[in-house]
Design a protein around this motif. Sequence first.
Motif, short mmCIF file in Angstrom:
data_model
loop_
_atom_site.label_atom_id
_atom_site.label_comp_id
_atom_site.label_asym_id
_atom_site.label_seq_id
_atom_site.Cartn_x
_atom_site.Cartn_y
_atom_site.Cartn_z
N SER A 7 0.77 -1.28 -0.10
CA SER A 7 0.05 -0.31 0.11
C SER A 7 0.82 1.44 -0.06
CB SER A 7 -0.74 -0.01 1.07
OG SER A 7 -0.14 0.02 2.25
N SER A 8 2.36 1.12 0.32
CA SER A 8 3.03 2.26 0.34
C SER A 8 3.46 2.56 -1.11
CB SER A 8 4.19 2.10 1.21
OG SER A 8 4.79 1.21 0.76
N PHE A 9 3.20 2.07 -1.94
CA PHE A 9 3.58 1.99 -3.35
C PHE A 9 2.35 2.20 -4.34
CE2 PHE A 9 5.08 0.28 -7.51
CZ PHE A 9 5.90 1.66 -7.88
N ASN A 10 2.09 3.19 -5.06
CA ASN A 10 0.80 3.32 -6.14
C ASN A 10 1.22 2.97 -7.21
OD1 ASN A 10 2.12 5.64 -6.97
ND2 ASN A 10 0.96 6.94 -6.01
N GLY A 11 2.47 2.36 -7.88
CA GLY A 11 2.80 2.22 -9.16
C GLY A 11 3.27 3.17 -10.06
N ASP A 12 3.35 4.39 -9.53
CA ASP A 12 3.91 5.58 -10.16
C ASP A 12 5.53 5.74 -9.43
OD1 ASP A 12 4.73 8.07 -10.72
OD2 ASP A 12 2.57 8.77 -10.75
N LYS A 13 6.12 5.69 -10.69
CA LYS A 13 7.83 5.71 -10.35
C LYS A 13 8.23 7.03 -9.73
CE LYS A 13 10.68 4.39 -13.24
NZ LYS A 13 11.55 4.11 -14.14
N ARG A 14 7.25 8.05 -9.68
CA ARG A 14 7.64 9.34 -9.01
C ARG A 14 7.16 9.38 -7.61
NH1 ARG A 14 4.04 11.69 -13.83
NH2 ARG A 14 2.85 10.15 -12.96
N CYS A 15 6.58 8.47 -7.09
CA CYS A 15 6.38 8.43 -5.68
C CYS A 15 7.85 8.44 -4.85
CB CYS A 15 5.25 7.36 -5.25
SG CYS A 15 6.37 5.76 -5.17
N ASP A 16 7.80 8.95 -3.45
CA ASP A 16 8.85 8.97 -2.93
C ASP A 16 9.82 7.75 -2.74
OD1 ASP A 16 7.19 7.86 -1.09
OD2 ASP A 16 7.46 9.15 0.55
N LYS A 17 9.16 6.46 -2.80
CA LYS A 17 9.92 5.31 -2.85
C LYS A 17 9.67 4.37 -3.90
CE LYS A 17 10.03 5.08 2.29
NZ LYS A 17 9.49 4.36 3.46
N GLU A 18 10.48 3.99 -4.71
CA GLU A 18 10.39 3.07 -6.13
C GLU A 18 10.76 1.51 -5.18
OE1 GLU A 18 11.85 4.07 -9.82
OE2 GLU A 18 12.83 2.06 -9.97
N LYS A 38 18.60 1.83 -1.59
CA LYS A 38 19.05 1.29 -0.17
C LYS A 38 19.71 0.01 -0.64
CE LYS A 38 15.95 2.94 3.09
NZ LYS A 38 14.85 2.70 4.31
N PRO A 39 20.76 -0.41 -0.03
CA PRO A 39 21.47 -1.40 -0.19
C PRO A 39 20.77 -2.64 -0.44
CG PRO A 39 22.61 -0.43 1.54
CD PRO A 39 20.97 0.24 1.42
N GLN A 81 16.21 0.63 -20.98
CA GLN A 81 16.43 -0.27 -19.72
C GLN A 81 15.79 0.59 -18.64
OE1 GLN A 81 20.60 -0.74 -19.28
NE2 GLN A 81 20.87 1.43 -19.45
N GLY A 82 15.77 -0.29 -17.63
CA GLY A 82 15.29 -0.01 -16.00
C GLY A 82 14.83 -0.97 -15.28
N SER A 83 14.70 -0.73 -13.99
CA SER A 83 14.54 -1.50 -13.08
C SER A 83 13.09 -2.15 -13.08
CB SER A 83 14.75 -1.30 -11.80
OG SER A 83 16.33 -0.92 -11.44
N ALA A 84 12.76 -3.31 -12.92
CA ALA A 84 11.23 -3.65 -12.72
C ALA A 84 10.84 -3.38 -11.56
CB ALA A 84 11.19 -5.20 -12.76
N LEU A 85 9.63 -2.72 -11.29
CA LEU A 85 8.93 -2.23 -10.35
C LEU A 85 8.20 -3.54 -9.70
CD1 LEU A 85 7.09 0.92 -11.98
CD2 LEU A 85 9.42 0.97 -10.37
N LYS A 86 8.02 -3.38 -8.33
CA LYS A 86 7.26 -4.51 -7.60
C LYS A 86 6.07 -5.02 -8.31
CE LYS A 86 5.36 -5.85 -3.11
NZ LYS A 86 6.14 -7.08 -3.07
#
Length: 182
Positions: A7-18, A38-39, A81-86
Amino acid sequence: MEKIQPSSFNGDKRCDKEIWDAYLANGQLAGFDLIRGKPVPDGYFHLVSHVLVRRQDNKFLLMQRAYTKESNAGCFEASAQGSALKGEDALQCAIRELKEETGIIAGRWQRINQLIIGNSLIVCYLCDVSLENAAKVQLQENETIAYRWLDEDEFKIFVNSAEMISSHRLRLYPFLAKYGYL
């Protein structure tokens, strides 16, 4: 390891936590989340998709990275290229990144490699696009600043030059070797 609630992630890459899924080296989900910046714990990986774009007429797309990028600023790269979102798998990530970075909505996909570099599990694809789709290239603000299409001879020169990002050559090696580009 910190567990992030979906719930802390809304699918939008612009949110504060990817948020990313953590993976094992064999490509299986590890069952916990990672946060960009983060590591990544030893022995675990985040999923990255790398897309090589080829037009119907056998021309390859190069995108120039913005000068503000942390790595390889201003360099041309044969990729989106890029990282896969949750929750995304490698192909879903590739499709999203291609659209975000180039504006291209593509059709035919071929998986060409999977490898680990650092803490990234990288899945590489070749995406064949129609001339009509290829004409819709758009630059993504803060990501890309220019693009160009290279015919096969120009592409071969590029991949064998110091201009090509060496880690990208490694990622695409099976494709490049198979078709005589190296």
